[in-house]
Design a protein around this motif. Structure first.
Motif, short mmCIF file in Angstrom:
data_model
loop_
_atom_site.label_atom_id
_atom_site.label_comp_id
_atom_site.label_asym_id
_atom_site.label_seq_id
_atom_site.Cartn_x
_atom_site.Cartn_y
_atom_site.Cartn_z
N ASP A 96 0.83 -1.20 0.00
CA ASP A 96 0.00 0.00 0.00
C ASP A 96 0.87 1.25 0.00
O ASP A 96 1.78 1.39 0.82
CB ASP A 96 -0.91 0.02 1.23
CG ASP A 96 -2.09 -0.91 1.08
OD1 ASP A 96 -2.84 -0.73 0.12
OD2 ASP A 96 -2.25 -1.81 1.93
N ASP A 97 0.59 2.17 -0.91
CA ASP A 97 1.29 3.44 -0.92
C ASP A 97 0.53 4.45 -0.06
O ASP A 97 0.13 5.51 -0.50
CB ASP A 97 1.44 3.94 -2.36
CG ASP A 97 0.11 3.99 -3.10
OD1 ASP A 97 -0.84 3.32 -2.64
OD2 ASP A 97 0.02 4.70 -4.11
N VAL A 98 0.33 4.08 1.20
CA VAL A 98 -0.47 4.87 2.13
C VAL A 98 0.30 5.02 3.43
O VAL A 98 0.93 4.07 3.91
CB VAL A 98 -1.83 4.19 2.40
CG1 VAL A 98 -2.58 4.91 3.51
CG2 VAL A 98 -2.68 4.17 1.14
N ILE A 99 0.30 6.21 4.00
CA ILE A 99 0.87 6.43 5.33
C ILE A 99 -0.17 5.96 6.35
O ILE A 99 -1.26 6.51 6.43
CB ILE A 99 1.20 7.92 5.54
CG1 ILE A 99 2.23 8.37 4.50
CG2 ILE A 99 1.72 8.17 6.94
CD1 ILE A 99 2.44 9.87 4.46
N ASP A 100 0.16 4.91 7.08
CA ASP A 100 -0.83 4.26 7.94
C ASP A 100 -0.81 4.83 9.35
O ASP A 100 0.05 4.49 10.16
CB ASP A 100 -0.57 2.75 7.97
CG ASP A 100 -1.71 2.00 8.64
OD1 ASP A 100 -2.65 2.66 9.11
OD2 ASP A 100 -1.66 0.77 8.70
N CYS A 101 -1.77 5.69 9.63
CA CYS A 101 -1.96 6.24 10.97
C CYS A 101 -3.20 5.64 11.62
O CYS A 101 -3.82 6.23 12.51
CB CYS A 101 -2.11 7.76 10.92
SG CYS A 101 -0.65 8.63 10.30
N SER A 102 -3.59 4.43 11.17
CA SER A 102 -4.83 3.83 11.66
C SER A 102 -4.63 2.84 12.79
O SER A 102 -5.57 2.53 13.50
CB SER A 102 -5.55 3.12 10.50
OG SER A 102 -4.79 2.01 10.05
#
Length: 462
Positions: A96-102
């Motif tokens: 995933d090209d997502v910054i994961d702050c979840s």
């Protein structure tokens, strides 16, 4: 301009991600309505000139996000409800090209790998036989319990070795505590915005669950007292030290008030302190105020290293035998090899070194959050692993989570932590531990921009 189906030339790498995003954009633009049946994997792949695998991965991603649903024999459909956010305990895949702050995780670095590698190398030359061969929990883990007393004291808890029950992580400790303190049908109360797995766990155990109103220090004492007077409350499950989604830190006066109400109504307390001594300055644990009725647990996975799945449940003296029995029939014992690693780290100072490193890292990350989110309606704590952002109108949680993800940042919707069915003010939890500081800065900048920029009016009708 038509968004769906997209032109192959408009797809960016990775293509499955771009394809999934184009459908989300089409839904939000009103081009595709809920209930619409999507093309089959093979048909869409043919039309776009991409592989069937690409379409399958896009549909899988959309399904996991709750945007579409599949029906055997009928195909895939756009969901009629608003797409739910990714649950906060589901980690994004490495592609995933997502910054994961979840997801709530500690900061990790080369130091952790170095220390673990050194420990495993030492174990290869000096592995105790009971770490491999023993089925006797108390005898095998006796030395570990002794070492754990020092860490518990670091958390503010003074107790006896026989009251400490090692478990494979905080979740096991939490489950054992609730199974020991309550029977099916009993009522458990907790913060109305609380632990994200508590609803599922109490349901599986046959327990009833109710949420209590919060303020900036956590549970409101009058609400707890009222619940005890109007119903037979058996257990109070509480996160008093900044671990809860709203990052509330319960002050000393509030803790005494909560304990007195629990005593008055003969209510057991389960105190979740999974972050342990991450906060350098905090009030005395509830266990120390009411050791006769408090089940306290903490561990190392959240504050030191996610893979170090070891925790300790400290049990009221009168419930030790019952707690051990519940743990035996569900888990038997904590994994001896993991306990051996933790014992060495507690004894040789590695745990303290990693704790101080973690505190420094989180302090810097909270400074970054304070700088980038200045003026916005959020709450946090100096060394906390997350912040709680209240969303200004007209933002909806589902819409904000989707837009943040569209912009490369994953956050967790506040509804994932709602214990009660009552409406709460829209909010998101933003975790600070994952990724580099540079990635965190980029992610928080995106979030700040979205909060300060209301959604387009057309999107509110979707």
């Amino acid at each position: 301009m038509t968004i769906w189906p997209p032109n192959k030339d408009s797809l960016r790498r990775p293509a499955y991600r771009s394809l999934a995003q184009s459908l989300i954009d089409a839904i939000e633009a009103g081009e595709i309505r809920p209930g619409v049946r999507l093309p089959t994997h093979r048909a869409l792949a043919y039309d776009l000139g991409v592989s069937v695998q690409t379409v399958s991965r896009a549909y899988d991603e959309l399904s996991r996000l709750g945007v579409i649903s599949g029906q055997v024999g009928r195909g895939s459909f756009v969901r009629s409800g608003r797409p739910d956010s990714r649950m906060p305990w589901h980690r994004l895949g490495g592609s995933d090209d997502v910054i994961d702050c979840s997801m709530l995780v500690p900061v990790t670095g080369d130091l952790h790998s170095e220390r673990m590698s050194a420990t495993l190398a030492a174990l290869a030359d000096d592995l105790p036989g009971n770490a491999m061969l023993s089925f006797r929990p108390r005898a095998t883990l006796e030395a570990h319990c002794e070492a754990a007393l020092g860490w518990l004291a670091r958390c503010g808890v003074t107790t006896r070795r026989d009251q400490v029950l090692p478990t494979n992580g905080n979740t096991v400790a939490m489950t054992t505590a609730l199974m020991t303190a309550a029977l099916p049908g009993d009522l458990v109360v907790s913060e109305e915005i609380g632990h994200h797995t508590l609803k599922s766990l109490t349901n599986a155990l046959g327990l009833r669950l109710a949420g209590l109103p919060l303020d900036n220090e956590g549970i409101v004492p009058d609400a707890f007292d009222r619940a005890c007077r109007t119903g037979a409350v058996k257990v109070l499950f509480v996160l008093p030290s900044g671990l809860g989604p709203t990052a509330a830190m319960m002050g000393p006066k509030r803790r005494h008030a909560i304990v007195e109400i629990a005593r008055q109504h003969d209510v057991w307390i389960v105190e979740n302190d999974a972050l342990g001594p991450i906060q350098p300055v905090r009030p005395e644990p509830l266990f120390m105020l009411a050791p006769e009725r408090t089940f306290y647990f903490t561990g190392l996975a959240k504050c030191l290293l996610p893979g170090l799945r070891i925790a300790w449940l400290v049990v009221p003296d009168t419930m030790v035998a019952a707690a051990r029995t519940r743990h035996l029939v569900t888990n038997w014992m904590a994994t001896p090899l993991m306990a051996e690693i933790a014992t060495r780290w507690l004894d040789d100072g590695t745990a303290e070194t990693l704790l101080q490193w973690q505190q420094a890292q989180l302090s810097r990350r909270n400074d970054i959050a304070a700088r980038l989110l200045r003026g916005l309606p959020y709450t946090g704590s100096p060394n906390g692993m997350h912040v709680w952002m209240r969303l200004p109108a007209p933002w909806r949680e589902d819409m904000f989570v989707a837009h943040a993800r569209n912009n490369g940042v994953a956050v967790a919707a506040g509804s994932n932590f709602a214990i009660s069915d009552d409406q709460h003010h829209p909010a998101v939890r933003i975790c600070l531990g994952a990724g580099s500081e540079e990635e965190l800065e980029r992610g928080l900048s995106v979030i700040a921009r979205l909060v300060r920029s209301p959604p387009e009016p057309a999107l509110l009708a979707i």
